[in-house]
Design an enzyme around this catalytic site. Structure first.
Site, mmCIF file in Angstrom:
data_model
loop_
_atom_site.group_PDB
_atom_site.id
_atom_site.type_symbol
_atom_site.label_atom_id
_atom_site.label_comp_id
_atom_site.label_asym_id
_atom_site.label_seq_id
_atom_site.Cartn_x
_atom_site.Cartn_y
_atom_site.Cartn_z
ATOM 1 N N CYS A 95 11.880 95.879 3.666
ATOM 2 C CA CYS A 95 11.065 94.793 4.229
ATOM 3 C C CYS A 95 11.434 93.457 3.583
ATOM 4 O O CYS A 95 11.549 92.439 4.268
ATOM 5 C CB CYS A 95 9.582 95.095 4.019
ATOM 6 S SG CYS A 95 8.478 93.834 4.688
ATOM 7 N N CYS A 188 2.528 100.529 3.952
ATOM 8 C CA CYS A 188 1.563 99.813 4.787
ATOM 9 C C CYS A 188 1.502 100.349 6.209
ATOM 10 O O CYS A 188 0.480 100.243 6.857
ATOM 11 C CB CYS A 188 1.841 98.315 4.784
ATOM 12 S SG CYS A 188 3.338 97.838 5.656
#
Lengths: 351, 389
Positions: A95, A188
């Site tokens: 990410c 997440c």
């Protein structure tokens, strides 16, 4: 601004430092429950609200940027594909590499911003070198080491000189309601924390053999080799103990024949670690330093050689459980915060 | 600073604000039987008469609500429920494909949870509802239609709908016709009786009144099942203690907006034409969406596509220069969805995402346009670079 305490304080400090700051919350999750087709929430709508509220208190503009497609492609699909290939990815590294300091940074630069500020616990020194945070328990330099000099040139990490406790105290002082918000630990995009269930949903059940490394005997069955990680001991569900009564660990995962190989713990001890796609801050060659092989793992002294796009680390002492797909990050110990020399993606390890 | 988002909300008219404050200082529940209550009731009824007179409705047809969304929900769900409960058990809802979410989401909900059959009427490239599509729909299913709902004027692209024709068609088949006139009142002539509509939504804060108060104009002969049950304050169709200061200020604002509609509209139209011309001069690729300026378009509305840009990016860049505008569709998470209005008009997703709505109101001046034009070319250049990535 994730809606957590770190990015809120980072934003406030960037404002105090005189920057013209705009808050951005990334909408990363596709939200199939929402009625409007294609509607996207954020990790949760509440996080987005917390971030917006923090921005209000700090007094900066705030927007939500929809990066769900990019995130899905570059992080979630990559995560699933890596497990399918028998590796153990770190989605936070991906990410940072592909979203926060690529898609987000590119868009920000095009719109006229100069840098991306995040609440990562890491330091950037005046020479532009990435260093560990003063808070060893919260240090996130491991997941940032993948960033190139070009990316770091447009990054600001205002929290590196503070401990998490100091950050929380400052948030409370600034009147930020997220001061007491619990830390997020889980991946997440796997809301319930059940990585194995998530992978099973994505990859389907794929029964295969669990094989003894020494004898080649089939010891049991699994529902999908992707659900295992090198070094794992629990959840093997083997009926018969090893002849010597010793615990058995996952030694390797072979997607080609969907096999999980298990054996004694000492077979996990690795002295040489190989990595590819190195992000290296200096010329090719050999250096002494410390290497970290997983997030929040211990650093261990090693001699590291980087040449022709390959990294090889000879560890002074063997390390147990080295998983392909994780990052190897090389540090130069330093009293002002260990300096990141570079990183690579682990491809294999040898005893 | 330039506020170019009057279609989202427009500042209160000074006379409405004065009326609000004066009334808010005086206590009184309009349902109470004592003198204070009677005084409050009188203020409410005067406002009702004032609004009825301004909009061509009988006072008894004015049902005060908490705003446009509630009025739309009451019309769509309330009329559907009442008609479904009737002898014919009608369960089809016909709506345009460019409705505001306050109508559209209610219609979709009826389909998902109440067994409604839904028909979405297509629009042309300018966002105008195809009248022939309603004719065909009513010929095919007229006996089963519970209600027809189409907005008076579109909130995004400003296209004024052929309300009289649509209402007449519905009337031919004895079907109640609801129109969301939230964007229309004060900008174009709106006459409830003359329109042939059975129900009409109007709200305060788009025309200089307060937020949180509106009305549904509802013909006496159209039954609606309540959304809110309680004291039955409003014709037993709507319950809740009446917001006396809000209603009084709303009444003042409606009256003023309707009284000045013509001159207001000519002033806005001239300003809007200036805005369109200057935007197109500054950014020649800009495409004006919606109906051509004239009677078919709200005078205060300009809506552009900026090819290669994301509306989101433009909004951020203009906001940073003190210019408030809109991408046309808001979302609770703050993430802009491609507009269903533009998609219904035949735009592709990229075109829909490249759009920006600039809307004028009673406080707008040429200086607002100056500020926009000073910032726009730079913003478009940056947004285009961001869009290429």
């Amino acid at each position: 601004m994730s809606g957590g305490v770190d990015s809120a304080v980072a934003a406030a400090r960037a404002v105090d430092a005189g920057h013209d700051v705009t808050g951005v919350h990334l909408a990363l999750a596709r939200n199939p429950q929402t009625y409007r087709t294609g509607a996207r929430g954020c990790c949760t709508l509440e996080d987005s609200r917390d971030a917006r509220r923090a921005a209000d208190v700090i007094g900066i503009p705030f927007y939500v940027w929809d990066m769900a497609d990019r995130f899905h492609h570059d992080v979630v699909e990559d995560f699933v594909a890596e497990y399918a290939a028998g590796r153990t990815p770190n989605p936070c590294v991906r990410c940072n590499e592909k979203i926060k300091f690529a898609a987000l940074l590119d868009r920000a630069l095009a719109l006229g911003f100069d840098a991306v500020v995040t609440g990562h616990h890491a330091r950037l020194d005046e020479a532009g070198r990435l260093r560990r945070s003063v808070d060893p328990a919260k240090d996130q330099s491991y997941v940032l080491a993948v960033l190139t000099a070009q990316q770091l040139a447009h990054a600001l990490f205002p929290l590196g000189d503070s401990t998490k406790a100091q950050v929380r105290a400052e948030a409370a002082r600034r009147g930020l309601a997220v001061a007491d918000k619990p830390d997020s630990h889980d991946i997440c995009f796997i809301a319930d924390g059940d990585t194995r269930g998530f992978l099973r949903q994505r990859l389907g059940a794929a029964p295969g053999d669990i094989v003894d490394a020494t004898t080649g005997a089939v010891l049991g069955q699994h529902d999908g080799a992707y659900a295992y990680t090198v070094g794992q001991r629990r959840g093997l569900r083997l009926e018969h103990p090893a002849p010597d009564g010793a615990r058995r660990y996952v030694l390797s995962i072979t997607p080609v024949n969907n096999t999980v190989t298990v054996g004694p713990g000492d077979a996990l001890d690795m002295s040489t670690v190989y990595g590819d796609r190195p992000v290296w801050t200096r010329a090719d060659g050999t250096v002494r330093g410390e290497v970290q092989l997983r997030a929040h793992g211990e650093a261990t002294p090693a001699t590291v050689d980087v040449s022709s796009g390959q990294l090889r680390a000879e560890l002074d002492q063997p390390v147990r459980g080295v998983a392909a797909g994780q990052a190897i990050v090389v540090y130069q110990p330093d009293p002002g915060g260990d300096i990141v020399l570079g990183s690579a993606t682990i491809t294999r390890a040898a005893a | 600073m330039a506020y170019l988002d009057h279609a989202a909300t427009t500042p209160m008219l000074p006379e409405a604000l004065d009326a609000y404050l004066a009334t808010a200082r005086v206590a009184g529940n309009a349902s109470s039987l004592h003198a204070d209550g009677r005084r409050a009731r009188r203020l409410v009824e005067e406002a009702r008469e004032r609004i009825g007179a301004a909009l061509g409705a009988r006072p008894s047809e004015v049902i005060f609500t908490g705003g446009g969304t509630e009025s739309d929900n009451l019309a769509v769900k309330g009329v559907f429920w009442a008609r479904r409960a009737g002898p014919a058990g009608r369960r089809r809802v016909v709506a345009s494909s460019v409705e505001h979410h306050a109508v559209m989401d209610g219609v979709v909900w009826l389909g998902e949870h109440e067994g409604a059959e839904l028909t979405w009427l297509p629009v042309d490239r300018t966002g105008r509802v195809e009248v022939e599509a309603l004719r065909a729909e009513l010929s095919a299913h007229g006996d089963d239609v519970a209600l027809v709902t189409t907005m008076w004027a579109n909130n995004e692209v400003g296209t004024v709908q052929p309300v009289a024709e649509l209402a007449a068609l519905a009337a031919e088949h004895g079907v109640p016709y609801h129109t969301d006139a939230v964007q229309a009142v004060g900008q174009v002539p709106v006459d409830f009786a003359g329109s042939g509509a059975a129900a009409l939504t109007v709200t305060g804060h788009k025309l200089g009144g307060p937020v949180g108060v509106g009305a549904l104009l509802l013909s006496r002969d159209v039954a609606a099942t309540p959304l809110l049950h309680g004291g039955g304050q409003e014709r037993d169709v709507r319950s809740g203690t009446l917001d006396v200061p809000g209603i009084v200020a709303f009444g003042v604002a409606v009256e003023a907006a309707v009284k000045t509609q013509q001159e207001h509209a000519s002033r806005l139209a001239a300003l809007r034409d200036e805005l369109v011309a200057r935007v197109q001069a500054a950014v020649p690729e800009a495409v004006l969406n919606g109906a051509p300026p004239g009677a078919g378009r709200l005078p205060g509305n300009a809506h552009f596509g900026f090819p290669g840009c994301e509306g989101d990016a433009l909004l951020l860049l203009l906001d940073a220069q003190g210019i408030a505008c809109s991408t046309g569709s808001a979302c609770s998470a703050g993430v802009a969805q491609p507009s269903h209005v533009l998609l219904a008009m035949g735009a592709d997703e990229a075109e829909a995402r490249s759009s920006l709505r600039l809307t004028l109101g009673h406080t707008s001046t040429s200086a607002d346009i100056d500020a926009l034009i000073a910032a726009l070319p730079g913003a478009v250049g940056r947004a285009r670079r961001a869009g290429k990535r």
